[in-house]
Design a protein around this motif. Sequence first.
Motif, PDB file in Angstrom:
ATOM      1  N   LEU A 193       0.690  -1.274  -0.090  1.00  0.00           N
ATOM      2  CA  LEU A 193       0.041   0.061   0.074  1.00  0.00           C
ATOM      3  C   LEU A 193       0.801   1.221   0.010  1.00  0.00           C
ATOM      4  CD1 LEU A 193      -3.045  -0.937   2.354  1.00  0.00           C
ATOM      5  CD2 LEU A 193      -2.937  -0.687  -0.018  1.00  0.00           C
ATOM      6  N   TRP A 194       1.972   1.282   0.728  1.00  0.00           N
ATOM      7  CA  TRP A 194       2.870   2.377   0.716  1.00  0.00           C
ATOM      8  C   TRP A 194       3.136   2.814  -0.740  1.00  0.00           C
ATOM      9  CZ3 TRP A 194       7.597   2.525  -1.109  1.00  0.00           C
ATOM     10  CH2 TRP A 194       8.386   0.812  -1.235  1.00  0.00           C
ATOM     11  N   LYS A 195       3.448   1.884  -1.621  1.00  0.00           N
ATOM     12  CA  LYS A 195       3.919   2.197  -2.991  1.00  0.00           C
ATOM     13  C   LYS A 195       2.370   3.199  -3.473  1.00  0.00           C
ATOM     14  CE  LYS A 195       7.480  -1.266  -3.925  1.00  0.00           C
ATOM     15  NZ  LYS A 195       7.842  -2.222  -4.943  1.00  0.00           N
ATOM     16  N   TYR A 196       1.373   2.877  -3.392  1.00  0.00           N
ATOM     17  CA  TYR A 196       0.367   3.615  -3.938  1.00  0.00           C
ATOM     18  C   TYR A 196       0.502   5.030  -3.527  1.00  0.00           C
ATOM     19  CZ  TYR A 196      -1.806  -0.361  -5.810  1.00  0.00           C
ATOM     20  OH  TYR A 196      -2.108  -1.478  -6.532  1.00  0.00           O
ATOM     21  N   TYR A 197       0.952   5.316  -2.184  1.00  0.00           N
ATOM     22  CA  TYR A 197       1.073   6.763  -1.517  1.00  0.00           C
ATOM     23  C   TYR A 197       2.250   7.572  -2.401  1.00  0.00           C
ATOM     24  CZ  TYR A 197       2.965  10.354   1.551  1.00  0.00           C
ATOM     25  OH  TYR A 197       3.487  11.418   1.857  1.00  0.00           O
ATOM     26  N   TYR A 198       3.464   6.811  -2.507  1.00  0.00           N
ATOM     27  CA  TYR A 198       4.615   7.635  -3.268  1.00  0.00           C
ATOM     28  C   TYR A 198       4.267   7.758  -4.588  1.00  0.00           C
ATOM     29  CZ  TYR A 198       7.335   7.228   1.011  1.00  0.00           C
ATOM     30  OH  TYR A 198       7.863   7.376   2.100  1.00  0.00           O
ATOM     31  N   GLU A 199       3.795   6.862  -5.209  1.00  0.00           N
ATOM     32  CA  GLU A 199       3.102   6.960  -6.437  1.00  0.00           C
ATOM     33  C   GLU A 199       2.462   8.094  -6.597  1.00  0.00           C
ATOM     34  OE1 GLU A 199       1.160   4.380 -10.526  1.00  0.00           O
ATOM     35  OE2 GLU A 199       1.969   3.601  -8.640  1.00  0.00           O
ATOM     36  N   SER A 200       1.355   8.122  -6.173  1.00  0.00           N
ATOM     37  CA  SER A 200       0.426   9.259  -6.238  1.00  0.00           C
ATOM     38  C   SER A 200       0.830  10.499  -5.847  1.00  0.00           C
ATOM     39  CB  SER A 200      -0.749   9.124  -5.354  1.00  0.00           C
ATOM     40  OG  SER A 200      -1.417   7.828  -5.816  1.00  0.00           O
ATOM     41  N   ARG A 201       1.616  10.733  -4.659  1.00  0.00           N
ATOM     42  CA  ARG A 201       2.295  12.017  -4.094  1.00  0.00           C
ATOM     43  C   ARG A 201       3.339  12.464  -5.034  1.00  0.00           C
ATOM     44  NH1 ARG A 201       6.965  12.828   0.333  1.00  0.00           N
ATOM     45  NH2 ARG A 201       7.844  11.655  -1.467  1.00  0.00           N
ATOM     46  N   ASN A 202       4.370  11.524  -5.696  1.00  0.00           N
ATOM     47  CA  ASN A 202       5.371  12.030  -6.315  1.00  0.00           C
ATOM     48  C   ASN A 202       4.960  12.404  -7.834  1.00  0.00           C
ATOM     49  OD1 ASN A 202       6.708  11.544  -4.382  1.00  0.00           O
ATOM     50  ND2 ASN A 202       7.812   9.772  -4.991  1.00  0.00           N
ATOM     51  N   MET A 203       3.863  11.663  -8.250  1.00  0.00           N
ATOM     52  CA  MET A 203       3.441  12.120  -9.691  1.00  0.00           C
ATOM     53  C   MET A 203       2.760  13.337  -9.701  1.00  0.00           C
ATOM     54  SD  MET A 203       4.367  10.001 -12.064  1.00  0.00           S
ATOM     55  CE  MET A 203       3.595  10.448 -13.413  1.00  0.00           C
ATOM     56  N   LEU A 204       2.054  13.549  -8.587  1.00  0.00           N
ATOM     57  CA  LEU A 204       1.555  14.881  -8.567  1.00  0.00           C
ATOM     58  C   LEU A 204       2.469  16.113  -8.302  1.00  0.00           C
ATOM     59  CD1 LEU A 204      -1.276  16.470  -8.367  1.00  0.00           C
ATOM     60  CD2 LEU A 204      -1.056  16.180  -5.483  1.00  0.00           C
ATOM     61  N   TYR A 205       3.775  15.899  -7.726  1.00  0.00           N
ATOM     62  CA  TYR A 205       4.596  16.889  -7.539  1.00  0.00           C
ATOM     63  C   TYR A 205       5.156  17.083  -8.825  1.00  0.00           C
ATOM     64  CZ  TYR A 205       8.961  18.774  -6.602  1.00  0.00           C
ATOM     65  OH  TYR A 205      10.245  19.603  -6.711  1.00  0.00           O
ATOM     66  N   VAL A 206       5.559  16.176  -9.652  1.00  0.00           N
ATOM     67  CA  VAL A 206       6.266  16.352 -10.963  1.00  0.00           C
ATOM     68  C   VAL A 206       5.157  16.992 -11.977  1.00  0.00           C
ATOM     69  CG1 VAL A 206       6.873  14.882 -12.739  1.00  0.00           C
ATOM     70  CG2 VAL A 206       7.889  14.084 -10.768  1.00  0.00           C
ATOM     71  N   HIS A 207       3.953  16.479 -11.692  1.00  0.00           N
ATOM     72  CA  HIS A 207       2.921  17.066 -12.675  1.00  0.00           C
ATOM     73  C   HIS A 207       2.675  18.758 -12.399  1.00  0.00           C
ATOM     74  CE1 HIS A 207      -0.694  17.209 -15.029  1.00  0.00           C
ATOM     75  NE2 HIS A 207      -1.192  17.869 -14.136  1.00  0.00           N
ATOM     76  N   LEU A 208       2.739  19.188 -11.091  1.00  0.00           N
ATOM     77  CA  LEU A 208       2.459  20.523 -10.727  1.00  0.00           C
ATOM     78  C   LEU A 208       3.904  21.507 -10.877  1.00  0.00           C
ATOM     79  CD1 LEU A 208      -0.111  20.034  -7.924  1.00  0.00           C
ATOM     80  CD2 LEU A 208      -0.420  20.826 -10.128  1.00  0.00           C
ATOM     81  N   TYR A 209       4.961  20.784 -10.166  1.00  0.00           N
ATOM     82  CA  TYR A 209       6.078  21.667  -9.691  1.00  0.00           C
ATOM     83  C   TYR A 209       7.164  21.383 -10.818  1.00  0.00           C
ATOM     84  CZ  TYR A 209       3.482  22.606  -5.503  1.00  0.00           C
ATOM     85  OH  TYR A 209       2.332  23.230  -4.769  1.00  0.00           O
ATOM     86  N   VAL A 210       7.090  20.348 -11.509  1.00  0.00           N
ATOM     87  CA  VAL A 210       8.377  19.861 -12.565  1.00  0.00           C
ATOM     88  C   VAL A 210       7.848  20.369 -13.940  1.00  0.00           C
ATOM     89  CG1 VAL A 210      10.077  18.362 -13.391  1.00  0.00           C
ATOM     90  CG2 VAL A 210       9.187  18.342 -11.203  1.00  0.00           C
ATOM     91  N   LYS A 211       6.652  19.677 -14.419  1.00  0.00           N
ATOM     92  CA  LYS A 211       6.468  19.936 -15.666  1.00  0.00           C
ATOM     93  C   LYS A 211       5.196  21.160 -15.806  1.00  0.00           C
ATOM     94  CE  LYS A 211       6.909  15.228 -16.933  1.00  0.00           C
ATOM     95  NZ  LYS A 211       6.492  13.921 -17.755  1.00  0.00           N
ATOM     96  N   ARG A 212       4.761  21.557 -14.651  1.00  0.00           N
ATOM     97  CA  ARG A 212       3.756  22.398 -14.609  1.00  0.00           C
ATOM     98  C   ARG A 212       2.909  22.588 -15.434  1.00  0.00           C
ATOM     99  NH1 ARG A 212       9.183  24.615 -13.799  1.00  0.00           N
ATOM    100  NH2 ARG A 212       9.552  25.507 -11.722  1.00  0.00           N
ATOM    101  N   ARG A 213       2.105  21.395 -15.638  1.00  0.00           N
ATOM    102  CA  ARG A 213       1.026  21.193 -16.512  1.00  0.00           C
ATOM    103  C   ARG A 213      -0.290  21.271 -15.752  1.00  0.00           C
ATOM    104  NH1 ARG A 213       2.962  16.064 -19.823  1.00  0.00           N
ATOM    105  NH2 ARG A 213       4.767  16.944 -20.764  1.00  0.00           N
ATOM    106  N   VAL A 214      -1.269  21.996 -16.243  1.00  0.00           N
ATOM    107  CA  VAL A 214      -2.488  22.311 -15.676  1.00  0.00           C
ATOM    108  C   VAL A 214      -3.611  21.677 -16.356  1.00  0.00           C
ATOM    109  CG1 VAL A 214      -4.039  23.886 -14.755  1.00  0.00           C
ATOM    110  CG2 VAL A 214      -1.605  24.377 -14.310  1.00  0.00           C
TER     111      VAL A 214
END
Length: 221
Positions: A193-214
């Motif tokens: 289950l912990w992998k689902y947490y990191y997958e969701s959290r990190n993809m959201l971080y990359v989406h918003l703060y790295v690739k800056r896609r909205v």
Amino acid sequence: IMAVVLTHNAPESLARCLAAIAGQTTPPEGILVVDNASRPAAALPAADLFPVPTQVVRSDSNTGPAGGYARALGEFVESDFLHAWVLDDDMVPDPTCLEHLWAVASPDPERAFVFPVSQQVDGSVGVWPSWCGFIISRQIVETVGLPMEELFWWAEDTEYLQWRIPEAGFTRLVANEAVVHHDAVRQGSGVPLWKYYYESRNMLYVHLYVKRRVGWYPRKI
């Protein structure tokens, strides 16, 4: 060239990986193994039986691939080596892999960022910009810094290899004759289950703060 291998609780895979590294037609001049808190600690081949000088550094706690590769590349830039050959412990390179990688990297060694072709256990072949046996120069690591330890697991390779390094102006090349085999030792039937947490959290971080896609978000989030 120094081979850099990250390992965690996979002694048989590590032994296969090290044997394949030592068996290269043009082997590296050194090997660094970063043991990410394996239990028991990672064991290395006997020095008198192994042809490549090898050292191990060990973490007291499992810092995930993000922290593990941050330490590994940090150790690399503090060494005298100019290039790192970066591999997970479940990668088994063909005997000519490093020779072909260097043939592509050598024309512009200070900007070397070269990936092999990966063959998966199901027979599929492709180029995955992850910790799968690429060559990287000291200059690149010194320019862009180390992987984000905070990501721990998942998308740390996306942020570093697919985004930060290319954004700094370094082109990812592929050596089509260089092949690594992925033995997928950690691919089991269940997902903790912990992998689902990191997958969701990190993809959201990359989406918003790295690739800056909205306006579009990965389905799994």
